[in-house]
Design a protein around this motif. Sequence first.
Motif, PDB file in Angstrom:
ATOM      1  N   GLN A 171       0.810  -1.219   0.000  1.00 11.38           N
ATOM      2  CA  GLN A 171       0.000   0.000   0.000  1.00 11.38           C
ATOM      3  C   GLN A 171       0.840   1.264   0.000  1.00 11.38           C
ATOM      4  O   GLN A 171       0.303   2.364  -0.174  1.00 11.38           O
ATOM      5  CB  GLN A 171      -0.935   0.009   1.218  1.00 11.38           C
ATOM      6  N   GLY A 172       2.136   1.104   0.205  1.00 12.46           N
ATOM      7  CA  GLY A 172       3.018   2.261   0.263  1.00 12.46           C
ATOM      8  C   GLY A 172       3.935   2.159   1.460  1.00 12.46           C
ATOM      9  O   GLY A 172       3.829   1.243   2.277  1.00 12.46           O
ATOM     10  N   PRO A 173       4.877   3.109   1.586  1.00 11.18           N
ATOM     11  CA  PRO A 173       5.844   3.042   2.687  1.00 11.18           C
ATOM     12  C   PRO A 173       5.191   3.243   4.050  1.00 11.18           C
ATOM     13  O   PRO A 173       4.244   4.013   4.196  1.00 11.18           O
ATOM     14  CB  PRO A 173       6.830   4.173   2.378  1.00 11.18           C
ATOM     15  N   VAL A 174       5.730   2.532   5.030  1.00 13.49           N
ATOM     16  CA  VAL A 174       5.308   2.682   6.427  1.00 13.49           C
ATOM     17  C   VAL A 174       6.434   3.415   7.158  1.00 13.49           C
ATOM     18  O   VAL A 174       7.584   2.982   7.134  1.00 13.49           O
ATOM     19  CB  VAL A 174       5.043   1.318   7.083  1.00 13.49           C
ATOM     20  N   LEU A 175       6.082   4.528   7.795  1.00 16.11           N
ATOM     21  CA  LEU A 175       7.065   5.356   8.482  1.00 16.11           C
ATOM     22  C   LEU A 175       7.268   4.847   9.903  1.00 16.11           C
ATOM     23  O   LEU A 175       6.305   4.495  10.590  1.00 16.11           O
ATOM     24  CB  LEU A 175       6.571   6.799   8.522  1.00 16.11           C
ATOM     25  N   VAL A 176       8.525   4.806  10.345  1.00 17.17           N
ATOM     26  CA  VAL A 176       8.847   4.489  11.739  1.00 17.17           C
ATOM     27  C   VAL A 176       9.674   5.647  12.278  1.00 17.17           C
ATOM     28  O   VAL A 176      10.775   5.911  11.789  1.00 17.17           O
ATOM     29  CB  VAL A 176       9.633   3.164  11.872  1.00 17.17           C
ATOM     30  N   THR A 177       9.140   6.375  13.257  1.00 17.86           N
ATOM     31  CA  THR A 177       9.890   7.487  13.842  1.00 17.86           C
ATOM     32  C   THR A 177      10.690   6.986  15.047  1.00 17.86           C
ATOM     33  O   THR A 177      10.342   5.984  15.653  1.00 17.86           O
ATOM     34  CB  THR A 177       8.967   8.634  14.270  1.00 17.86           C
ATOM     35  N   GLY A 178      11.776   7.708  15.361  1.00 18.50           N
ATOM     36  CA  GLY A 178      12.657   7.223  16.431  1.00 18.50           C
ATOM     37  C   GLY A 178      13.159   5.829  16.123  1.00 18.50           C
ATOM     38  O   GLY A 178      13.271   4.975  17.007  1.00 18.50           O
ATOM     39  N   ALA A 179      13.489   5.598  14.867  1.00 17.97           N
ATOM     40  CA  ALA A 179      13.701   4.228  14.388  1.00 17.97           C
ATOM     41  C   ALA A 179      14.907   3.523  14.997  1.00 17.97           C
ATOM     42  O   ALA A 179      14.934   2.293  15.069  1.00 17.97           O
ATOM     43  CB  ALA A 179      13.820   4.223  12.865  1.00 17.97           C
ATOM     44  N   ALA A 180      15.903   4.281  15.438  1.00 12.86           N
ATOM     45  CA  ALA A 180      17.095   3.635  16.003  1.00 12.86           C
ATOM     46  C   ALA A 180      16.930   3.285  17.476  1.00 12.86           C
ATOM     47  O   ALA A 180      17.770   2.598  18.053  1.00 12.86           O
ATOM     48  CB  ALA A 180      18.320   4.531  15.833  1.00 12.86           C
ATOM     49  N   GLY A 181      15.834   3.732  18.087  1.00  9.77           N
ATOM     50  CA  GLY A 181      15.561   3.380  19.474  1.00  9.77           C
ATOM     51  C   GLY A 181      15.019   1.966  19.592  1.00  9.77           C
ATOM     52  O   GLY A 181      14.924   1.223  18.606  1.00  9.77           O
ATOM     53  N   GLY A 182      14.643   1.588  20.817  1.00 10.35           N
ATOM     54  CA  GLY A 182      14.210   0.216  21.063  1.00 10.35           C
ATOM     55  C   GLY A 182      12.941  -0.158  20.328  1.00 10.35           C
ATOM     56  O   GLY A 182      12.893  -1.167  19.606  1.00 10.35           O
ATOM     57  N   VAL A 183      11.879   0.645  20.478  1.00  8.63           N
ATOM     58  CA  VAL A 183      10.618   0.361  19.794  1.00  8.63           C
ATOM     59  C   VAL A 183      10.816   0.437  18.290  1.00  8.63           C
ATOM     60  O   VAL A 183      10.394  -0.445  17.532  1.00  8.63           O
ATOM     61  CB  VAL A 183       9.513   1.347  20.228  1.00  8.63           C
ATOM     62  N   CYS A 195       2.138   4.351  10.043  1.00  4.23           N
ATOM     63  CA  CYS A 195       3.252   4.900  10.816  1.00  4.23           C
ATOM     64  C   CYS A 195       3.258   4.322  12.224  1.00  4.23           C
ATOM     65  O   CYS A 195       2.206   4.212  12.856  1.00  4.23           O
ATOM     66  CB  CYS A 195       3.145   6.422  10.884  1.00  4.23           C
ATOM     67  N   VAL A 196       4.445   3.962  12.697  1.00  4.90           N
ATOM     68  CA  VAL A 196       4.668   3.662  14.112  1.00  4.90           C
ATOM     69  C   VAL A 196       5.444   4.852  14.663  1.00  4.90           C
ATOM     70  O   VAL A 196       6.588   5.095  14.265  1.00  4.90           O
ATOM     71  CB  VAL A 196       5.467   2.357  14.305  1.00  4.90           C
ATOM     72  N   ASP A 197       4.812   5.621  15.556  1.00  2.36           N
ATOM     73  CA  ASP A 197       5.412   6.863  16.034  1.00  2.36           C
ATOM     74  C   ASP A 197       5.811   6.772  17.502  1.00  2.36           C
ATOM     75  O   ASP A 197       4.959   6.620  18.377  1.00  2.36           O
ATOM     76  CB  ASP A 197       4.454   8.038  15.868  1.00  2.36           C
ATOM     77  N   ALA A 198       7.110   6.892  17.759  1.00  3.14           N
ATOM     78  CA  ALA A 198       7.634   6.851  19.123  1.00  3.14           C
ATOM     79  C   ALA A 198       8.008   8.236  19.620  1.00  3.14           C
ATOM     80  O   ALA A 198       8.554   8.371  20.712  1.00  3.14           O
ATOM     81  CB  ALA A 198       8.861   5.944  19.182  1.00  3.14           C
ATOM     82  N   VAL A 199       7.705   9.274  18.845  1.00  3.25           N
ATOM     83  CA  VAL A 199       8.218  10.615  19.135  1.00  3.25           C
ATOM     84  C   VAL A 199       7.140  11.547  19.668  1.00  3.25           C
ATOM     85  O   VAL A 199       7.348  12.274  20.637  1.00  3.25           O
ATOM     86  CB  VAL A 199       8.882  11.212  17.875  1.00  3.25           C
ATOM     87  N   GLY A 200       5.960  11.543  19.049  1.00  2.00           N
ATOM     88  CA  GLY A 200       4.916  12.469  19.469  1.00  2.00           C
ATOM     89  C   GLY A 200       5.256  13.888  19.075  1.00  2.00           C
ATOM     90  O   GLY A 200       6.037  14.144  18.149  1.00  2.00           O
ATOM     91  N   GLY A 201       4.661  14.867  19.778  1.00  2.00           N
ATOM     92  CA  GLY A 201       4.991  16.264  19.578  1.00  2.00           C
ATOM     93  C   GLY A 201       4.779  16.755  18.158  1.00  2.00           C
ATOM     94  O   GLY A 201       3.883  16.312  17.429  1.00  2.00           O
ATOM     95  N   ALA A 202       5.651  17.667  17.742  1.00  2.00           N
ATOM     96  CA  ALA A 202       5.527  18.304  16.426  1.00  2.00           C
ATOM     97  C   ALA A 202       5.673  17.293  15.296  1.00  2.00           C
ATOM     98  O   ALA A 202       5.032  17.423  14.246  1.00  2.00           O
ATOM     99  CB  ALA A 202       6.575  19.408  16.294  1.00  2.00           C
ATOM    100  N   MET A 203       6.507  16.269  15.498  1.00  2.00           N
ATOM    101  CA  MET A 203       6.700  15.288  14.434  1.00  2.00           C
ATOM    102  C   MET A 203       5.419  14.510  14.152  1.00  2.00           C
ATOM    103  O   MET A 203       5.034  14.303  12.999  1.00  2.00           O
ATOM    104  CB  MET A 203       7.848  14.331  14.772  1.00  2.00           C
ATOM    105  N   LEU A 204       4.736  14.089  15.218  1.00  2.00           N
ATOM    106  CA  LEU A 204       3.480  13.371  15.028  1.00  2.00           C
ATOM    107  C   LEU A 204       2.457  14.262  14.320  1.00  2.00           C
ATOM    108  O   LEU A 204       1.742  13.807  13.415  1.00  2.00           O
ATOM    109  CB  LEU A 204       2.934  12.892  16.375  1.00  2.00           C
TER     110      LEU A 204
END
Length: 329
Positions: free
Chosen positions: A149-161, A219-228
């Motif tokens: 369906q298209g790319p899935v974004l992962v924020t904070g990708a180098a962290g644990g989650v 998207c799997v978002d671990a950041v929240g805030g302005a990025m979310l």
Amino acid sequence: MKALVVRKDEESGKTSAAVEDLSVADLPEGDVTVAVEYSTVNYKDGLCIGPGGGLVRQYPHVPGIDFAGTVEESSDDRYKPGDKVVLTGWRVGEVHWGGYAQKARVKADWLVPLPGGLDSRQAMAVGTAGFTAMLAVMALEDHGLKPGQGPVLVTGAAGGVGSVATAILANLGYEVAAVTGRPETADYLTSLGATQIVPREDINETTKRPLEGETWAGCVDAVGGAMLARVLGQMKYGGSVAAVGLAGGAALPATVIPFLLRGVNLLGIDSVMQPYDNRLRAWERIASDLPMEKLEAMAHPATLADLPQLGADILKGQVKGRVVVDVNA
């Protein structure tokens, strides 16, 4: 038994953490006593080792929101000595003493049998971070996300989650776009299966436009805030964002336009109070859908003595991947 004990100076209010010898009699009440083999380090652990973050109610305290090990004693019929078990969540390591000790005593309801195909070390390479990542992937799938369906974004990708989410999504056939503020982690993220590296600064600035081009299928978002807030305006029609963290802040400077004009879904992911059946489902999916060689690539060993420094490091965003703590080393 050895444990990492956090103590608080009543006059200054400052906390300090050190490895101490405790008695089994010091353990809190519970149905099951577990010989802990491994634990891990999450953002909450950093708070509990250090300033407390409002999570710890009483001192002295033994942190560690995750552990895996072998049942030693049980007054509950569901578990018997010798059973391998995993614990994540239930405010263990926050309100209740946790896994940074060679033994732990907890309620039987909080435990899950170690799933087939995983040993206790691997389970803690997964830990709450990986468990949360799997819950996020399951929620996206439950809301219609499919490969292609298209790319899935992962924020904070180098962290644990983010690391575990990237590896799981790639293994399931998704095109993964990994967001990181650390350019040096690009090769690591590519090795986990990311096909696109998105510099954090490209997506971290707020925009006055409530909608941008439809870019991300999920998207799997671990950041929240302005990025979310920014990501919500970039989602494809009907796409979903699984929100798992707030490393970038708890405020959400967004509008309702993405929800109303594109049918975007914002899915809250809580790992702490998850019902037992969904916990089992997630752990079984982890055993089947997380490549073990990728898990090894993101895991780093540690001991109880390393935890004070690791706790400080994870609060600064300086821990990459997953830390596996051998409490008996």
